[in-house]
Write a protein that holds these residues in place. Structure first.
Motif, PDB file in Angstrom:
ATOM      1  N   TYR A 201     -16.703   1.812 -12.184  1.00 56.39           N
ATOM      2  CA  TYR A 201     -15.851   1.209 -11.157  1.00 56.39           C
ATOM      3  C   TYR A 201     -15.726   2.168  -9.966  1.00 56.39           C
ATOM      4  O   TYR A 201     -15.945   3.371 -10.109  1.00 56.39           O
ATOM      5  CB  TYR A 201     -14.470   0.862 -11.716  1.00 56.39           C
ATOM      6  CG  TYR A 201     -13.726   2.028 -12.328  1.00 56.39           C
ATOM      7  CD1 TYR A 201     -12.877   2.821 -11.572  1.00 56.39           C
ATOM      8  CD2 TYR A 201     -13.882   2.347 -13.677  1.00 56.39           C
ATOM      9  CE1 TYR A 201     -12.200   3.897 -12.125  1.00 56.39           C
ATOM     10  CE2 TYR A 201     -13.216   3.423 -14.245  1.00 56.39           C
ATOM     11  CZ  TYR A 201     -12.378   4.192 -13.464  1.00 56.39           C
ATOM     12  OH  TYR A 201     -11.722   5.261 -14.023  1.00 56.39           O
ATOM     13  N   PHE A 202     -15.388   1.597  -8.808  1.00 55.05           N
ATOM     14  CA  PHE A 202     -15.240   2.399  -7.593  1.00 55.05           C
ATOM     15  C   PHE A 202     -13.788   2.786  -7.383  1.00 55.05           C
ATOM     16  O   PHE A 202     -12.870   1.994  -7.634  1.00 55.05           O
ATOM     17  CB  PHE A 202     -15.708   1.601  -6.366  1.00 55.05           C
ATOM     18  CG  PHE A 202     -17.195   1.420  -6.293  1.00 55.05           C
ATOM     19  CD1 PHE A 202     -18.001   2.409  -5.738  1.00 55.05           C
ATOM     20  CD2 PHE A 202     -17.796   0.256  -6.775  1.00 55.05           C
ATOM     21  CE1 PHE A 202     -19.380   2.238  -5.658  1.00 55.05           C
ATOM     22  CE2 PHE A 202     -19.168   0.084  -6.709  1.00 55.05           C
ATOM     23  CZ  PHE A 202     -19.967   1.073  -6.145  1.00 55.05           C
ATOM     24  N   THR A 203     -13.573   4.005  -6.914  1.00 48.54           N
ATOM     25  CA  THR A 203     -12.242   4.447  -6.530  1.00 48.54           C
ATOM     26  C   THR A 203     -12.412   5.414  -5.367  1.00 48.54           C
ATOM     27  O   THR A 203     -13.519   5.893  -5.113  1.00 48.54           O
ATOM     28  CB  THR A 203     -11.490   5.066  -7.736  1.00 48.54           C
ATOM     29  OG1 THR A 203     -10.201   5.499  -7.319  1.00 48.54           O
ATOM     30  CG2 THR A 203     -12.236   6.218  -8.354  1.00 48.54           C
ATOM     31  N   GLY A 204     -11.326   5.667  -4.640  1.00 45.43           N
ATOM     32  CA  GLY A 204     -11.488   6.546  -3.478  1.00 45.43           C
ATOM     33  C   GLY A 204     -10.193   6.826  -2.770  1.00 45.43           C
ATOM     34  O   GLY A 204      -9.101   6.576  -3.297  1.00 45.43           O
ATOM     35  N   LEU A 205     -10.322   7.374  -1.569  1.00 38.91           N
ATOM     36  CA  LEU A 205      -9.161   7.661  -0.732  1.00 38.91           C
ATOM     37  C   LEU A 205      -9.158   6.692   0.437  1.00 38.91           C
ATOM     38  O   LEU A 205     -10.204   6.458   1.046  1.00 38.91           O
ATOM     39  CB  LEU A 205      -9.227   9.090  -0.179  1.00 38.91           C
ATOM     40  CG  LEU A 205      -9.035  10.226  -1.182  1.00 38.91           C
ATOM     41  CD1 LEU A 205      -9.252  11.568  -0.488  1.00 38.91           C
ATOM     42  CD2 LEU A 205      -7.642  10.181  -1.796  1.00 38.91           C
ATOM     43  N   VAL A 206      -7.982   6.140   0.716  1.00 37.25           N
ATOM     44  CA  VAL A 206      -7.856   5.182   1.819  1.00 37.25           C
ATOM     45  C   VAL A 206      -6.824   5.704   2.809  1.00 37.25           C
ATOM     46  O   VAL A 206      -5.728   6.128   2.414  1.00 37.25           O
ATOM     47  CB  VAL A 206      -7.418   3.797   1.288  1.00 37.25           C
ATOM     48  CG1 VAL A 206      -7.112   2.853   2.443  1.00 37.25           C
ATOM     49  CG2 VAL A 206      -8.498   3.214   0.391  1.00 37.25           C
ATOM     50  N   LYS A 207      -7.182   5.698   4.094  1.00 38.33           N
ATOM     51  CA  LYS A 207      -6.238   6.087   5.148  1.00 38.33           C
ATOM     52  C   LYS A 207      -5.795   4.826   5.872  1.00 38.33           C
ATOM     53  O   LYS A 207      -6.630   4.026   6.288  1.00 38.33           O
ATOM     54  CB  LYS A 207      -6.903   7.056   6.118  1.00 38.33           C
ATOM     55  CG  LYS A 207      -5.921   7.761   7.015  1.00 38.33           C
ATOM     56  CD  LYS A 207      -6.592   8.919   7.729  1.00 38.33           C
ATOM     57  CE  LYS A 207      -5.540   9.780   8.413  1.00 38.33           C
ATOM     58  NZ  LYS A 207      -6.148  10.920   9.074  1.00 38.33           N
ATOM     59  N   PHE A 208      -4.474   4.643   5.988  1.00 46.25           N
ATOM     60  CA  PHE A 208      -3.934   3.426   6.601  1.00 46.25           C
ATOM     61  C   PHE A 208      -3.702   3.611   8.098  1.00 46.25           C
ATOM     62  O   PHE A 208      -3.761   4.730   8.605  1.00 46.25           O
ATOM     63  CB  PHE A 208      -2.635   3.019   5.891  1.00 46.25           C
ATOM     64  CG  PHE A 208      -2.847   2.694   4.442  1.00 46.25           C
ATOM     65  CD1 PHE A 208      -3.530   1.538   4.070  1.00 46.25           C
ATOM     66  CD2 PHE A 208      -2.417   3.563   3.454  1.00 46.25           C
ATOM     67  CE1 PHE A 208      -3.760   1.251   2.740  1.00 46.25           C
ATOM     68  CE2 PHE A 208      -2.643   3.281   2.121  1.00 46.25           C
ATOM     69  CZ  PHE A 208      -3.315   2.128   1.764  1.00 46.25           C
ATOM     70  N   GLU A 209      -3.395   2.469   8.733  1.00 51.72           N
ATOM     71  CA  GLU A 209      -3.200   2.506  10.190  1.00 51.72           C
ATOM     72  C   GLU A 209      -2.010   3.383  10.586  1.00 51.72           C
ATOM     73  O   GLU A 209      -1.970   3.928  11.679  1.00 51.72           O
ATOM     74  CB  GLU A 209      -3.022   1.074  10.718  1.00 51.72           C
ATOM     75  CG  GLU A 209      -4.329   0.295  10.675  1.00 51.72           C
ATOM     76  CD  GLU A 209      -4.152  -1.212  10.844  1.00 51.72           C
ATOM     77  OE1 GLU A 209      -3.104  -1.741  10.418  1.00 51.72           O
ATOM     78  OE2 GLU A 209      -5.073  -1.844  11.388  1.00 51.72           O
ATOM     79  N   ASP A 210      -1.027   3.532   9.653  1.00 46.00           N
ATOM     80  CA  ASP A 210       0.126   4.399   9.965  1.00 46.00           C
ATOM     81  C   ASP A 210      -0.154   5.862   9.631  1.00 46.00           C
ATOM     82  O   ASP A 210       0.773   6.679   9.555  1.00 46.00           O
ATOM     83  CB  ASP A 210       1.369   3.897   9.216  1.00 46.00           C
ATOM     84  CG  ASP A 210       1.188   3.945   7.701  1.00 46.00           C
ATOM     85  OD1 ASP A 210       0.141   4.444   7.232  1.00 46.00           O
ATOM     86  OD2 ASP A 210       2.094   3.487   6.969  1.00 46.00           O
ATOM     87  N   GLU A 211      -1.427   6.224   9.390  1.00 42.46           N
ATOM     88  CA  GLU A 211      -1.867   7.610   9.147  1.00 42.46           C
ATOM     89  C   GLU A 211      -1.521   8.137   7.749  1.00 42.46           C
ATOM     90  O   GLU A 211      -1.835   9.272   7.434  1.00 42.46           O
ATOM     91  CB  GLU A 211      -1.315   8.595  10.198  1.00 42.46           C
ATOM     92  CG  GLU A 211      -1.867   8.383  11.616  1.00 42.46           C
ATOM     93  CD  GLU A 211      -3.356   8.672  11.730  1.00 42.46           C
ATOM     94  OE1 GLU A 211      -3.772   9.802  11.410  1.00 42.46           O
ATOM     95  OE2 GLU A 211      -4.109   7.746  12.096  1.00 42.46           O
ATOM     96  N   THR A 212      -0.828   7.307   6.908  1.00 42.22           N
ATOM     97  CA  THR A 212      -0.615   7.753   5.533  1.00 42.22           C
ATOM     98  C   THR A 212      -1.906   7.502   4.747  1.00 42.22           C
ATOM     99  O   THR A 212      -2.765   6.728   5.189  1.00 42.22           O
ATOM    100  CB  THR A 212       0.552   6.996   4.861  1.00 42.22           C
ATOM    101  OG1 THR A 212       0.222   5.595   4.857  1.00 42.22           O
ATOM    102  CG2 THR A 212       1.861   7.229   5.596  1.00 42.22           C
ATOM    103  N   ALA A 213      -2.029   8.141   3.606  1.00 45.87           N
ATOM    104  CA  ALA A 213      -3.250   7.989   2.804  1.00 45.87           C
ATOM    105  C   ALA A 213      -2.882   7.869   1.338  1.00 45.87           C
ATOM    106  O   ALA A 213      -1.838   8.369   0.900  1.00 45.87           O
ATOM    107  CB  ALA A 213      -4.158   9.186   3.031  1.00 45.87           C
TER     108      ALA A 213
END
Lengths: 102, 378
Positions: free
Chosen positions: A45-57
């Motif tokens: 399965y895939f997993t990862g880091l996501v950065k949101f538009e409000d700059e949180t991750a």
């Protein structure tokens, strides 16, 4: 060791609604072939880091994509999904995953 | 007053099915005491490094387990800082000697991992990560794979650069009779091995291991032929990767290294030999950059051009590193100090670095939330 306490699972879930429907970008990812106990059934399965538009991750499982669509910079939206596989007598856990936007 | 490493003891690392936690602890501790020429009764404190015993076997209270093996009654402490437990225990032991309250201390790291399934150990190790990383189905290979992918994208580091770390460390391991893996491997072997967490394959990963390592540190006026610890530094960062400014560096390593160089009054160029934390191949590449051995982004090329192989300008992980020597978590940081001690004393046999005078040991916990850096000189 997994925490089975219902209050613990409730605490994890109580703010779930504020994390749903957020748009972000994958900043790094991996495909897991050797998984921890609760996730063994779903390998690979895939997993990862996501950065949101409000700059949180956040670290999130990445779903509804493949080797081509899951890449650094790919756009995602957060959705509620079941997390891992619970034992028959445990509470089912829910949480956020990152769905690839086509 | 100086703090010297006056005794060392290490077991073989590997799948040691016939040996218990206690067998391993006794073997390493007894040898370290024998080599130091002190009596067990002269030990003023014991520092025991371990990560998984409570989690996997249910056995805690390890400091007193060690003193009871040695039939002594001094204060004993158990130290857990994930894979940096050994480095952090050494730091505390060093500080206890500087406090003036202890003259001789035993630092011992013991880990027993191979009795358990991969999934059990993988879950146990994830105790060193953050809650949201466990929820995301991440593993330790997975966390380092995230760093590898980002490093590859940003600095054009290649799969072959990663593979070169494993090839070099297996070569060094082939010269170390205590190493878990003493077989040499090729780049193709690494690239063709099964994926664990893309882009990392099985041969990019350090193994699960049993093993113990012990040192005696002592307050001395004259070091004789014993290496002196001239710097001991620990730094920390966020436990989860997501909250860090950059995942192509380990900030805790940079802070600990800068403090260590300052304490010892040296620069990265002065280091003759180093043991660094190569839990995964990408970790050694990033360590080269964070420790100041090469410019940022050049770690892969620095290793691929042979600089860090035995005979090169700065041999790294002559023990075989975590990759080939093995990674019994709590023992690793102490094994690194032992390898540097042997190198400085000229006792590293087939893997001896010529006239090594200054060595460095770099130990990481988790995905870089803890870093311990020690500098030893003779």
């Amino acid at each position: 060791m997994k925490n089975h306490s219902p209050s613990y699972i409730w605490r994890q879930s109580k703010n779930l609604h504020s994390d749903v429907g957020k748009i972000g970008k994958v900043t790094s990812f991996t495909r897991i072939y050797a998984a921890p106990q609760d996730f063994e059934a779903q390998t690979p399965y895939f997993t990862g880091l996501v950065k949101f538009e409000d700059e949180t991750a956040k670290p999130l499982e990445i779903i509804d994509g493949d080797e081509k669509s899951i890449r650094i910079g790919a756009k995602v939206k957060t959705v509620i999904r079941r997390i891992g596989l619970a034992e028959p007598e445990e509470l089912i856990r829910y949480g956020i995953k990152a769905k690839i936007l086509k | 007053m100086k703090v010297a490493v006056i005794g060392t003891g290490i077991t073989k690392f590997g799948e040691l099915w016939d040996k218990s936690f206690y067998d391993l602890a006794e073997e390493a501790a007894s040898h370290a005491i024998l080599e130091s020429k002190i009596e067990p009764g002269q030990i003023d404190a014991v520092f025991c490094a371990n990560m998984l015993s409570g989690n996997l076997t249910g056995q805690n209270h390890l400091g007193a387990q060690v003193t009871s093996i040695l039939k002594i009654h001094c204060p004993a402490y158990t130290i857990e800082a994930a894979c940096a437990s050994g480095g952090v225990a050494t730091n505390l032991a060093y500080l206890s000697i500087l406090s003036g309250k202890a003259k001789n201390v035993l630092v011992i790291g013991v880990e027993k991992m191979t009795d358990f399934t991969n999934a059990e150990v993988a879950s146990g190790l994830m105790g060193a990560a953050s809650e949201d990383e466990r929820q995301a189905g991440l593993t330790f290979p997975g966390l380092y794979a995230l760093m590898a992918n980002a490093h590859m994208q940003k600095f054009k580091t290649t799969r072959r650069d990663l593979a070169n770390v494993a090839v070099k460390n297996h070569y060094h391991g082939s010269l170390n009779e205590n190493a878990q893996f003493q077989n040499r491997i090729t780049i193709e072997k690494v690239l063709e091995s099964p994926p664990v967490a893309t882009p990392l394959t099985l041969f990019d990963c350090s193994p699960m291991s049993d093993g113990a390592a012990a040192i005696i540190l002592s307050a001395v006026e004259n070091t004789n032929n014993s290496p002196q610890i001239t710097a001991s530094a620990v730094a920390t960062d966020t436990v989860g990767l997501a909250k860090r400014k950059s995942i192509t560096e380990i900030l805790a390593t940079k802070i600990a290294a800068q403090n260590a160089y300052k304490q010892a009054g040296i620069t990265p160029a002065d280091i003759n030999v180093a043991e660094v934390h190569d839990c995964f191949t990408i970790a050694e590449i990033i360590a080269m950059e964070d420790l100041g051995f090469c410019p940022k982004g050049r770690g892969g090329k620095y290793i691929s051009n042979g600089s860090t192989k035995l005979g090169g300008s700065k041999p790294i992980n002559t023990s075989g590193g975590l990759k080939a020597c093995g990674h019994p978590v709590g023992a690793t940081g102490i094994k690194q100090i032992i390898e540097i001690t042997k190198q400085l004393k000229g006792e590293a046999e087939k893997r001896q670095v010529k006239s090594a005078k200054i060595g460095l040991a770099h130990n990481i916990g988790g995905s870089g939330a803890t870093a311990a850096v020690h500098i030893l000189q003779i």
